[in-house]
Design a protein around this motif. Structure first.
Motif, mmCIF file in Angstrom:
data_model
loop_
_atom_site.group_PDB
_atom_site.id
_atom_site.type_symbol
_atom_site.label_atom_id
_atom_site.label_comp_id
_atom_site.label_asym_id
_atom_site.label_seq_id
_atom_site.Cartn_x
_atom_site.Cartn_y
_atom_site.Cartn_z
ATOM 1 N N GLN A 8 0.812 -1.219 0.000
ATOM 2 C CA GLN A 8 0.000 0.000 0.000
ATOM 3 C C GLN A 8 0.845 1.267 0.000
ATOM 4 O OE1 GLN A 8 -2.927 -0.298 3.174
ATOM 5 N NE2 GLN A 8 -4.478 -0.169 1.599
ATOM 6 N N CYS A 10 4.068 1.850 0.750
ATOM 7 C CA CYS A 10 5.127 2.116 1.721
ATOM 8 C C CYS A 10 6.442 2.342 0.959
ATOM 9 C CB CYS A 10 5.278 0.958 2.705
ATOM 10 S SG CYS A 10 5.584 -0.631 1.927
ATOM 11 N N LYS A 12 9.317 0.887 1.006
ATOM 12 C CA LYS A 12 9.956 -0.305 0.449
ATOM 13 C C LYS A 12 9.195 -0.858 -0.748
ATOM 14 C CE LYS A 12 12.907 -1.838 4.037
ATOM 15 N NZ LYS A 12 13.466 -2.892 4.853
ATOM 16 N N MET A 39 -6.089 -3.421 -0.523
ATOM 17 C CA MET A 39 -5.777 -4.331 0.577
ATOM 18 C C MET A 39 -6.454 -5.686 0.429
ATOM 19 S SD MET A 39 -3.918 -4.905 3.063
ATOM 20 C CE MET A 39 -3.053 -3.369 3.328
ATOM 21 N N LYS A 40 -7.701 -5.685 -0.092
ATOM 22 C CA LYS A 40 -8.402 -6.963 -0.241
ATOM 23 C C LYS A 40 -7.653 -7.875 -1.203
ATOM 24 C CE LYS A 40 -12.648 -4.612 0.526
ATOM 25 N NZ LYS A 40 -13.880 -4.082 -0.029
ATOM 26 N N VAL A 43 -4.294 -9.158 0.515
ATOM 27 C CA VAL A 43 -4.440 -10.275 1.452
ATOM 28 C C VAL A 43 -4.984 -11.528 0.779
ATOM 29 C CG1 VAL A 43 -4.615 -8.887 3.526
ATOM 30 C CG2 VAL A 43 -6.680 -9.468 2.272
ATOM 31 N N VAL A 47 -0.689 -12.935 1.936
ATOM 32 C CA VAL A 47 0.533 -12.247 2.337
ATOM 33 C C VAL A 47 0.297 -11.456 3.624
ATOM 34 C CG1 VAL A 47 1.949 -10.261 1.688
ATOM 35 C CG2 VAL A 47 1.520 -12.084 0.043
ATOM 36 N N MET A 48 1.226 -11.547 4.594
ATOM 37 C CA MET A 48 1.074 -10.777 5.824
ATOM 38 C C MET A 48 2.123 -9.683 5.973
ATOM 39 S SD MET A 48 -0.397 -13.003 8.870
ATOM 40 C CE MET A 48 0.798 -14.288 9.040
ATOM 41 N N ARG A 49 3.077 -9.673 5.061
ATOM 42 C CA ARG A 49 4.080 -8.603 5.111
ATOM 43 C C ARG A 49 4.205 -8.001 3.727
ATOM 44 N NH1 ARG A 49 9.154 -11.766 6.919
ATOM 45 N NH2 ARG A 49 7.940 -13.419 5.963
ATOM 46 N N THR A 50 4.339 -6.692 3.685
ATOM 47 C CA THR A 50 4.567 -6.054 2.388
ATOM 48 C C THR A 50 5.955 -5.425 2.406
ATOM 49 O OG1 THR A 50 3.465 -4.072 3.216
ATOM 50 C CG2 THR A 50 2.138 -5.604 1.917
ATOM 51 N N VAL A 62 8.242 -12.152 0.138
ATOM 52 C CA VAL A 62 7.423 -11.358 1.063
ATOM 53 C C VAL A 62 8.302 -10.583 2.042
ATOM 54 C CG1 VAL A 62 5.240 -12.613 1.100
ATOM 55 C CG2 VAL A 62 7.109 -13.381 2.560
#
Lengths: 79, 322
Positions: A8, A10, A12, A39-40, A43, A47-50, A62
């Motif tokens: 989203q 960030c 990185k 976001m939908k 996920v 994935v839990m890390r971006t 990831v």
């Protein structure tokens, strides 16, 4: 071949996007590169890390920005 | 361990720069040089070690561990808060993490214990606290942070607030795909650890230097106890004001802690200082905005209220005890 960069906006995520574009230009691989910021959809890949890197629908990286060499290898491997 | 750094700072300030020992400028420069050397060495070594340890605990593994502990709620909260210490947390990952946990069936309260502990009890804060205040204060911060995370998580769990999570969060289950990323080799682990440590230091070094710089200035020019009248233990509003000021300072946590050590020397009570630092790390405006994507306003308000209450309590408690 299709590469998606999940994140989203960030710092990185942006960095990963730029690295992938650079690798694509260097290899002249002509892959389709898209940013996924919804976001939908992010996920939905589990994935839990971006940031995360998805090649042809498969999650390859990831939570980190891989080295330029790793990215080039991933692109080569996806063809 | 850092005698040599003190010697170096003395030599530079008093011999090379020729500033008189005991003068205000001398004190300020000496403080700045010594603390900068000490803090950066500690940050480099300890962040590297902690990052290496955390490479064994990716959130996917944490989720698996917590999902297995669903039966014993209390243990789940404790475990979630403990795992929060060693796991990476970038507020931009808060939402996918939250959804990932809820999807795996981890109770809301346990998810919150983790979400509270992870940013509050982080390695940068702990290293800086240890470097500037010593082991005792760092340990108090760690234990108090863990207790707040556990208790807040239990309270949020008891309040049955599941209906205040945005409904789309629960509808994503079926689409989950398996991610098959191979376990990194030791060499990859070490190089990833180094890259992470380097990037983190790059991100925070300027804040740390500015924090120590202002601290050095105060060390020279602000006499000990000068602020005691305003922010000492007998001002009941100081803790509250400190918590409110801390909320918008999120991204500057690295610069705030060196500064706070000087504030305490100038007379700010230790409990007030602890509450301030916890507010800086645990309650951040950008994180609230990000979490709003998955939490309805009421749940977000309950989260901020409970964590804020816990921090206030910690502040008053240690103003009374220390």
């Amino acid at each position: 071949m299709h590469i998606k960069i999940l994140g989203q906006g960030c710092a990185k995520c942006e960095q990963l996007y730029k690295e992938v574009v650079k690798a694509d230009q260097a290899l002249q691989s002509g892959v389709e590169i898209t940013k996924v910021q919804d976001m939908k959809e992010i996920v939905s890949y589990g994935v839990m890390r971006t940031p995360a890197l998805v090649i042809n629908g498969e999650v390859k990286v990831v939570g980190k920005v891989p080295s330029a060499e790793e990215i080039r290898n991933l692109i080569k491997g996806g063809r | 361990m850092f005698n040599w750094a003190q010697w170096l700072a003395d030599w530079l300030v008093y011999s090379v720069f020729g500033v008189q020992a005991g003068s205000k400028l001398g004190d300020a420069l000496n403080f700045f040089i010594f603390d900068t050397i000490k803090i950066f060495i500690l940050l480099l070594i300890l962040i590297y070690i902690i990052t290496f340890i955390r490479s064994f605990f990716p959130p996917e593994k944490i989720r698996e561990i917590l999902a297995r502990k669903k039966g014993n709620m209390f243990l789940g909260h404790v475990l979630a808060a403990l795992l929060g210490i060693v796991t990476p947390f970038c507020s931009c990952s808060a939402v996918p993490l939250f959804i990932g946990f809820v999807e795996a069936g981890i109770p809301l309260g346990i998810t919150f214990s983790y979400l509270i502990a992870a940013p509050m009890v982080n390695e940068v804060a702990l290293v800086l606290l240890y470097g500037m205040f010593g082991l005792k204060i760092a340990a108090i911060y760690l234990v108090a942070g863990e207790v707040i995370a556990i208790v807040s998580g239990i309270l949020i769990g008891r309040l049955n607030l599941e209906k205040h999570v945005e409904s789309y969060v629960y509808g994503l289950g079926g689409k989950n795909v398996d991610i098959n990323i191979p376990e990194p080799t030791m060499q990859e682990r070490l190089s990833d650890t180094w890259i992470f440590t380097r990037d983190l230091l790059k991100k925070i070094w300027l804040y740390v230097v500015i924090g120590i710089g202002i601290g050095g200035f105060m060390h020279g020019w602000v006499p000990a106890g000068a602020l005691a009248k305003y922010a000492g233990a007998n001002n009941p509003f100081a803790v509250f004001v400190a918590v409110v000021i801390g909320i918008p300072l999120y991204s500057n946590a690295a610069g705030v802690i060196p500064l706070v050590s000087e504030l305490t020397r100038a007379g700010v009570a230790m409990g007030t200082a602890l509450a301030f630092m916890m507010s800086v790390t645990a309650l951040s405006l950008p994180e609230m905005i990000i979490l709003r994507q998955v939490l309805r306003p009421k749940l977000l308000a309950v989260f901020v209220g409970i964590v804020g209450g816990g921090i206030l309590f910690t502040g008053y408690l240690f103003n009374y005890l220390l």
